[in-house]
Structure formats: structure tokens, C-alpha cells
Design a protein around this motif. Structure first.
Motif, PDB file in Angstrom:
ATOM      1  N   LYS A  37      19.942  22.679   8.083  1.00 60.37           N
ATOM      2  CA  LYS A  37      21.375  22.992   8.141  1.00 60.37           C
ATOM      3  C   LYS A  37      21.854  23.608   6.826  1.00 60.37           C
ATOM      4  CE  LYS A  37      22.130  19.077  11.291  1.00 60.37           C
ATOM      5  NZ  LYS A  37      22.778  17.773  11.464  1.00 60.37           N
ATOM      6  N   ALA A  38      21.241  23.184   5.742  1.00 63.98           N
ATOM      7  CA  ALA A  38      21.577  23.737   4.426  1.00 63.98           C
ATOM      8  C   ALA A  38      20.326  23.684   3.575  1.00 63.98           C
ATOM      9  CB  ALA A  38      22.696  22.933   3.775  1.00 63.98           C
ATOM     10  N   THR A  39      20.134  24.673   2.728  1.00 62.35           N
ATOM     11  CA  THR A  39      18.937  24.733   1.899  1.00 62.35           C
ATOM     12  C   THR A  39      19.297  25.009   0.446  1.00 62.35           C
ATOM     13  OG1 THR A  39      18.654  27.098   2.325  1.00 62.35           O
ATOM     14  CG2 THR A  39      17.498  25.567   3.792  1.00 62.35           C
TER      15      THR A  39
ATOM     16  N   THR B  16       4.790  20.568   4.568  1.00 61.34           N
ATOM     17  CA  THR B  16       4.644  22.021   4.565  1.00 61.34           C
ATOM     18  C   THR B  16       5.723  22.634   5.444  1.00 61.34           C
ATOM     19  OG1 THR B  16       3.114  21.964   6.443  1.00 61.34           O
ATOM     20  CG2 THR B  16       2.162  21.841   4.233  1.00 61.34           C
ATOM     21  N   GLY B  17       6.096  23.851   5.124  1.00 62.61           N
ATOM     22  CA  GLY B  17       7.117  24.533   5.917  1.00 62.61           C
ATOM     23  C   GLY B  17       7.863  25.529   5.072  1.00 62.61           C
ATOM     24  N   ASP B  18       9.129  25.725   5.371  1.00 63.81           N
ATOM     25  CA  ASP B  18       9.963  26.664   4.648  1.00 63.81           C
ATOM     26  C   ASP B  18       9.950  26.326   3.158  1.00 63.81           C
ATOM     27  OD1 ASP B  18      11.992  28.262   3.607  1.00 63.81           O
ATOM     28  OD2 ASP B  18      13.191  28.137   5.428  1.00 63.81           O
ATOM     29  N   ALA B  19       9.873  27.334   2.314  1.00 66.71           N
ATOM     30  CA  ALA B  19       9.790  27.112   0.873  1.00 66.71           C
ATOM     31  C   ALA B  19      11.080  26.553   0.289  1.00 66.71           C
ATOM     32  CB  ALA B  19       9.431  28.414   0.170  1.00 66.71           C
ATOM     33  N   ALA B  20      12.223  26.785   0.927  1.00 71.45           N
ATOM     34  CA  ALA B  20      13.504  26.303   0.420  1.00 71.45           C
ATOM     35  C   ALA B  20      13.702  24.841   0.781  1.00 71.45           C
ATOM     36  CB  ALA B  20      14.642  27.141   0.990  1.00 71.45           C
ATOM     37  N   PHE B  21      14.122  24.031  -0.204  1.00 74.23           N
ATOM     38  CA  PHE B  21      14.326  22.609   0.053  1.00 74.23           C
ATOM     39  C   PHE B  21      15.578  22.402   0.896  1.00 74.23           C
ATOM     40  CE2 PHE B  21      16.240  18.505  -0.887  1.00 74.23           C
ATOM     41  CZ  PHE B  21      15.168  17.658  -0.669  1.00 74.23           C
TER      42      PHE B  21
ATOM     43  N   GLU C 237       0.873  -1.175   0.000  1.00 74.51           N
ATOM     44  CA  GLU C 237       0.000   0.000   0.000  1.00 74.51           C
ATOM     45  C   GLU C 237       0.903   1.217   0.000  1.00 74.51           C
ATOM     46  OE1 GLU C 237      -3.107   2.404   2.921  1.00 74.51           O
ATOM     47  OE2 GLU C 237      -2.699   0.279   3.293  1.00 74.51           O
ATOM     48  N   VAL C 238       0.760   2.072  -0.998  1.00 82.42           N
ATOM     49  CA  VAL C 238       1.683   3.187  -1.200  1.00 82.42           C
ATOM     50  C   VAL C 238       1.138   4.480  -0.615  1.00 82.42           C
ATOM     51  CG1 VAL C 238       2.880   4.610  -2.909  1.00 82.42           C
ATOM     52  CG2 VAL C 238       2.676   2.137  -3.257  1.00 82.42           C
ATOM     53  N   VAL C 239       1.986   5.151   0.137  1.00 83.18           N
ATOM     54  CA  VAL C 239       1.712   6.504   0.601  1.00 83.18           C
ATOM     55  C   VAL C 239       2.729   7.418  -0.073  1.00 83.18           C
ATOM     56  CG1 VAL C 239       1.598   8.068   2.570  1.00 83.18           C
ATOM     57  CG2 VAL C 239       0.809   5.709   2.811  1.00 83.18           C
ATOM     58  N   ALA C 240       2.254   8.305  -0.936  1.00 80.80           N
ATOM     59  CA  ALA C 240       3.150   9.229  -1.644  1.00 80.80           C
ATOM     60  C   ALA C 240       3.396  10.449  -0.773  1.00 80.80           C
ATOM     61  CB  ALA C 240       2.527   9.656  -2.968  1.00 80.80           C
ATOM     62  N   ILE C 241       4.641  10.873  -0.704  1.00 84.07           N
ATOM     63  CA  ILE C 241       4.982  12.055   0.079  1.00 84.07           C
ATOM     64  C   ILE C 241       5.643  13.073  -0.847  1.00 84.07           C
ATOM     65  CG2 ILE C 241       7.236  11.137   0.823  1.00 84.07           C
ATOM     66  CD1 ILE C 241       6.635  12.448   3.576  1.00 84.07           C
ATOM     67  N   LEU C 242       5.139  14.309  -0.822  1.00 83.69           N
ATOM     68  CA  LEU C 242       5.596  15.350  -1.730  1.00 83.69           C
ATOM     69  C   LEU C 242       6.010  16.581  -0.946  1.00 83.69           C
ATOM     70  CD1 LEU C 242       2.784  13.931  -3.020  1.00 83.69           C
ATOM     71  CD2 LEU C 242       3.505  15.275  -4.989  1.00 83.69           C
ATOM     72  N   TRP C 243       6.896  17.355  -1.555  1.00 85.57           N
ATOM     73  CA  TRP C 243       7.409  18.563  -0.907  1.00 85.57           C
ATOM     74  C   TRP C 243       7.515  19.683  -1.923  1.00 85.57           C
ATOM     75  CZ3 TRP C 243       8.620  21.509   3.065  1.00 85.57           C
ATOM     76  CH2 TRP C 243       9.589  22.506   2.906  1.00 85.57           C
ATOM     77  N   GLY C 244       7.252  20.889  -1.484  1.00 84.09           N
ATOM     78  CA  GLY C 244       7.522  22.050  -2.316  1.00 84.09           C
ATOM     79  C   GLY C 244       6.287  22.701  -2.883  1.00 84.09           C
TER      80      GLY C 244
END
Length: 274
Positions: free
Chosen positions: A174-176, A59-64, A32-39
Motif C-alpha cells: 500500500k505504501a513503500t 524476497t520481492g520488490d526492492a522497495a520496503f 530457538e531463534v529464526v532470524a528474518i531479514l529483508w532488503g
């Protein structure tokens, strides 16, 4: 049915094919797949994660930030009780997967060509010893973390997730990554091409690579590759290098022009279709 978290990269409002292939790898093992996305645009792109039962947008800071996102992904894995984590073997996937594995105190498996259900857990198959052997590997750590080789797995032909939730990225970064820029030439990457035409030292001089470029252009969906020998001679950029010290490719068709076939080169294209 055991859960697998799949990190999905997206561009232009849709999930990238490489990530859809990772979903396909998980579903092929009955997960069973749970997709996780960012940005930015993650919520809109989540609907295109075909094969996933659920999507979670970070969700959070826009910088990866690879370290902050890895911490958030780990939190999702633990809260969902997942037994596996997959990411495509892209630059971002190869950056993220080992960080997640470190949080979980397990060994990551890179560039896998098969994902296998093993009871309540999973196993992977990947090339070893420059492709001379195939190893079937598992973990005793509870969660199997791996990256999937591009162009090996088939995306799922079906609907996207029926629900989409949010999870906040709370770990300090630590780095973005502050910005990204597309390459000026916008050439198709050898990692993602369904056809790769590679040239080697047998072409005799850099000018003769026009033969390779013309053949690739005739296919329409082909990328130009190169052996290490011609990259070392500065005939071609390193981004085109196929082999153990370059990129690993698995296109449907691989054409080698003037390449001797050294084992280090074969290691980078052994899983090609033809």
C-alpha cells in the motif's frame, strides 16, 4: 524448545546491534531463534545473525513496505509454528511489530526490558505508568509480539545461523519506502549510544550546550541528549529529546546536566546503568 522469530535490520552487510540484542533477548528465554531479514544484501548479512539457528530472507520488490513485509513475516511465523515475534524498538521495528500483531489478532508489547520463558509460551516485562511500575505481561493469543528496548539485552557471542532459506513477499504494498538518506551530521543516536550526556534548561542558554557536546566528545562513544524544556525553546533538535514525549534510552552511563528530573524525563532514562 519454542521458536521465536526475530526481525533483523542490517546495514553494510551485517545485522545491526539493536537486532542482535533482540536475538539475545529470545535466547535468554531459552528460545530457538529464526532470524528474518529483508532488503538488498540480506543473504550476506544473515551470516552475522549470531545466536539464530536459522535465517529466512524475504524476497520481492526492492522497495520496503511495512504492510507487505508484515504480511510475509506473519506467514513465516505461522509456517514455523513460532510462539513469539521480536523486533528492536527502532523506527522500523516499532512500525512493523504492531502490523504483525494485527495480522495475528494479538496485542503488541512495546519497549520491553525482559523476555521470559513461560512453559510453551513467553512473557515480557516492561515499564508502566511513566516507569513507576514494571509489568509482567503475557498473551492468550498464541504468539507474543514485542519490541525490545535498545541497550538492555546482550547480543549472543556465538555463530550465526546454519541454514538460510527464502520466502517471497507476495502481499500488495500500500505504501513503500523508495529511498533513504543518512543524516548529514551523522551523529550517534541517543537510542543506540552506550553513553548519553543530556543538557537541560539549567544551562541557561543554547550556547552553553557546547559544554555538553565537549563532554560527550571526550567519551568518544557518547551521544548528546536534551530535555523537553530546551527542545521547546529550540535550543536542540527534537531527535535529541529524552523523555516520555521523546526517546527512551538505556545507556551504560547517563549524565544529566542542568536537568530538574521531572517524571516525564525520568521515564525516558530510568533503565540506564549508571
Amino acid at each position: 524448545m519454542s521458536k521465536v522469530i526475530v526481525y533483523c535490520e542490517h546495514t553494510g552487510g551485517t545485522v545491526r546491534r539493536a537486532s542482535l540484542e533482540a536475538i539475545g533477548a529470545a535466547t535468554s528465554a531459552g528460545a530457538e531463534v529464526v532470524a528474518i531479514l529483508w532488503g538488498e544484501g540480506a543473504a550476506g548479512a544473515a551470516a552475522s545473525a549470531a545466536g539464530a539457528a536459522k535465517a529466512i530472507c524475504l524476497t520481492g520488490d526492492a522497495a520496503f513496505s511495512a504492510d507487505a513485509v508484515a504480511a510475509a513475516v506473519t506467514e513465516v511465523i505461522q509456517s514455523e509454528g513460532a510462539k513469539g515475534f521480536l523486533a528492536a524498538a527502532t523506527y522500523r521495528g516499532k512500525d512493523l511489530c504492531p502490523r504483525v500483531a494485527a495480522h495475528l489478532d494479538v496485542s503488541p508489547f512495546a519497549d520491553c526490558i525482559e523476555f521470559i520463558g513461560a512453559g510453551e509460551s513467553f512473557q515480557v516485562k516492561r515499564p508502566w505508568l511513566a516507569g513507576k511500575a514494571l509489568a509482567t505481561l503475557g498473551t492468550t493469543g498464541g504468539v507474543l509480539c514485542a519490541t525490545t528496548r535498545l541497550n538492555v539485552f546482550e547480543p549472543v557471542d556465538g555463530p550465526g545461523p546454519s541454514e538460510c532459506a527464502e520466502h517471497a513477499v507476495s502481499a500488495p504494498a500500500k505504501a513503500t519506502v523508495t529511498s533513504t538518506e543518512a543524516k548529514a551530521d551523522a551523529k550517534l543516536d541517543v537510542n543506540e549510544a552506550s553513553v548519553v550526556v543530556s543538557g537541560g534548561r539549567g544551562l541557561q542558554e543554547a550556547a552553553n550546550f557546547k559544554l555538553v557536546e565537549d563532554l560527550a566528545a571526550a567519551f568518544g562513544n557518547a551521544a548528546v541528549g536534551a530535555s523537553r524544556a530546551v527542545v521547546d525553546l529550540d535550543w536542540r533538535p527534537h531527535g535529541e529529546q529524552v523523555g516520555q514525549t521523546g526517546k527512551t534510552v538505556a545507556p551504560q552511563l547517563y549524565v544529566a546536566v542542568g536537568i530538574s528530573g521531572a517524571i516525564l524525563h525520568l521515564a525516558g532514562m530510568r533503565t540506564s546503568g549508571v
